[in-house]
Scaffold this motif. Structure first.
Motif, PDB file in Angstrom:
ATOM      1  N   ALA A 109       0.833  -1.209   0.000  1.00  0.00           N
ATOM      2  CA  ALA A 109       0.000   0.000   0.000  1.00  0.00           C
ATOM      3  C   ALA A 109       0.865   1.254   0.000  1.00  0.00           C
ATOM      4  CB  ALA A 109      -0.928  -0.002   1.211  1.00  0.00           C
ATOM      5  N   ILE A 110       2.001   1.181   0.681  1.00  0.00           N
ATOM      6  CA  ILE A 110       2.878   2.351   0.797  1.00  0.00           C
ATOM      7  C   ILE A 110       3.775   2.523  -0.420  1.00  0.00           C
ATOM      8  CG2 ILE A 110       4.793   3.339   2.130  1.00  0.00           C
ATOM      9  CD1 ILE A 110       3.480   2.032   4.622  1.00  0.00           C
ATOM     10  N   THR A 111       4.294   1.424  -0.950  1.00  0.00           N
ATOM     11  CA  THR A 111       5.347   1.534  -1.970  1.00  0.00           C
ATOM     12  C   THR A 111       4.923   1.178  -3.388  1.00  0.00           C
ATOM     13  OG1 THR A 111       6.127  -0.732  -1.575  1.00  0.00           O
ATOM     14  CG2 THR A 111       7.140   1.036  -0.267  1.00  0.00           C
ATOM     15  N   LEU A 112       3.753   0.576  -3.578  1.00  0.00           N
ATOM     16  CA  LEU A 112       3.389   0.105  -4.915  1.00  0.00           C
ATOM     17  C   LEU A 112       3.044   1.253  -5.867  1.00  0.00           C
ATOM     18  CD1 LEU A 112       3.172  -2.554  -6.420  1.00  0.00           C
ATOM     19  CD2 LEU A 112       0.758  -2.616  -5.838  1.00  0.00           C
ATOM     20  N   LYS A 113       2.356   2.255  -5.370  1.00  0.00           N
ATOM     21  CA  LYS A 113       1.945   3.379  -6.217  1.00  0.00           C
ATOM     22  C   LYS A 113       2.521   4.673  -5.659  1.00  0.00           C
ATOM     23  CE  LYS A 113      -2.483   1.263  -7.327  1.00  0.00           C
ATOM     24  NZ  LYS A 113      -3.913   1.342  -7.108  1.00  0.00           N
ATOM     25  N   ASN A 114       2.898   5.557  -6.531  1.00  0.00           N
ATOM     26  CA  ASN A 114       3.307   6.912  -6.156  1.00  0.00           C
ATOM     27  C   ASN A 114       4.574   6.938  -5.301  1.00  0.00           C
ATOM     28  OD1 ASN A 114       2.542   9.696  -6.501  1.00  0.00           O
ATOM     29  ND2 ASN A 114       2.114   9.754  -4.319  1.00  0.00           N
ATOM     30  N   PHE A 115       5.416   5.911  -5.408  1.00  0.00           N
ATOM     31  CA  PHE A 115       6.595   5.864  -4.548  1.00  0.00           C
ATOM     32  C   PHE A 115       7.878   6.241  -5.282  1.00  0.00           C
ATOM     33  CE2 PHE A 115       9.747   3.933  -1.670  1.00  0.00           C
ATOM     34  CZ  PHE A 115       9.288   4.447  -0.468  1.00  0.00           C
ATOM     35  N   ASP A 116       7.916   6.034  -6.589  1.00  0.00           N
ATOM     36  CA  ASP A 116       9.109   6.371  -7.367  1.00  0.00           C
ATOM     37  C   ASP A 116       9.140   7.866  -7.653  1.00  0.00           C
ATOM     38  OD1 ASP A 116       9.887   3.699  -7.462  1.00  0.00           O
ATOM     39  OD2 ASP A 116       8.667   3.331  -9.253  1.00  0.00           O
ATOM     40  N   ARG A 117      10.343   8.372  -7.733  1.00  0.00           N
ATOM     41  CA  ARG A 117      10.524   9.816  -7.960  1.00  0.00           C
ATOM     42  C   ARG A 117       9.808  10.290  -9.233  1.00  0.00           C
ATOM     43  NH1 ARG A 117      15.876  12.440  -6.666  1.00  0.00           N
ATOM     44  NH2 ARG A 117      14.843  14.178  -5.712  1.00  0.00           N
ATOM     45  N   GLY A 118       9.900   9.513 -10.283  1.00  0.00           N
ATOM     46  CA  GLY A 118       9.323   9.921 -11.568  1.00  0.00           C
ATOM     47  C   GLY A 118       7.802   9.915 -11.583  1.00  0.00           C
ATOM     48  N   THR A 119       7.180   9.093 -10.761  1.00  0.00           N
ATOM     49  CA  THR A 119       5.712   8.988 -10.773  1.00  0.00           C
ATOM     50  C   THR A 119       5.064   9.635  -9.557  1.00  0.00           C
ATOM     51  OG1 THR A 119       5.801   6.832  -9.670  1.00  0.00           O
ATOM     52  CG2 THR A 119       5.778   6.837 -12.092  1.00  0.00           C
ATOM     53  N   HIS A 120       5.862  10.146  -8.647  1.00  0.00           N
ATOM     54  CA  HIS A 120       5.328  10.710  -7.400  1.00  0.00           C
ATOM     55  C   HIS A 120       4.503  11.972  -7.658  1.00  0.00           C
ATOM     56  CE1 HIS A 120       5.167  11.434  -3.080  1.00  0.00           C
ATOM     57  NE2 HIS A 120       5.403  12.718  -3.338  1.00  0.00           N
TER      58      HIS A 120
END
Length: 170
Positions: A109-120
């Motif tokens: 829930a924490i890292t799967l979505k919206n966690f990478d710098r490019g997609t945040h």
């Protein structure tokens, strides 16, 4: 002859008294050890809940603010520690196997979505991502509250202590 019978009765009474004292001491010692283990287990479960609450707070802050590499790394480190602690608690029999799956759900829930710098992207505090993080953390926390309650309220009966004493020591 009467004196010998009285001496034997006296010796028998003393022997029974000493056996009862020693067995009683062993039971009290066993009960105290059980209470200590229960206390330590409860403390460990409570520490896990505190770690989880801290991770939830950091994750929500991470997703609702601009991307920071340090915050992302801190979250990953803390999630790793949480997973290791859950594994240890499972091996100790304090939590069930399904709880490990729920720890993975928290991580996902924490890292799967919206966690990478490019997609945040900065999320609103009522976004579905934040609500999902809150929900999975609450589910896991509830399991640990129940485990802590069961651990703290588990009592050892006299019969169980006596069985353990005779199994271990005699």
């Amino acid at each position: 002859m009467d004196i010998e019978m009285k001496d034997l009765a006296s010796i028998g009474t003393e022997l029974v008294t000493w056996v009862l004292v020693i067995v009683g001491w062993m039971v009290v010692s066993d009960q105290q050890a059980t209470r200590e283990r229960s206390k330590n287990s409860t403390e460990r479960l409570d520490a896990f809940r505190k770690q989880l609450a801290e991770i939830e707070h950091l994750a929500i802050s991470f997703h609702t603010h601009t991307y920071k590499v340090g915050d992302a790394n801190t979250l990953l480190r803390k999630l790793g520690r949480l997973s290791r602690e859950a594994s240890y608690l499972r091996k100790q029999g304090l939590i069930g196997l399904g709880t490990s799956e729920d720890v993975r759900s928290v991580r996902s829930a924490i890292t799967l979505k919206n966690f990478d710098r490019g997609t945040h992207r900065i999320q609103a505090s009522d976004s579905s991502l934040v609500q999902t993080i809150e929900a999975v953390c609450n589910d896991l926390d509830r399991q640990f509250v129940e485990a802590s309650f069961l651990t703290f309220n588990s009592e050892k009966r006299l019969r169980d202590s006596l069985k353990e004493i005779f199994k271990k020591r005699l």
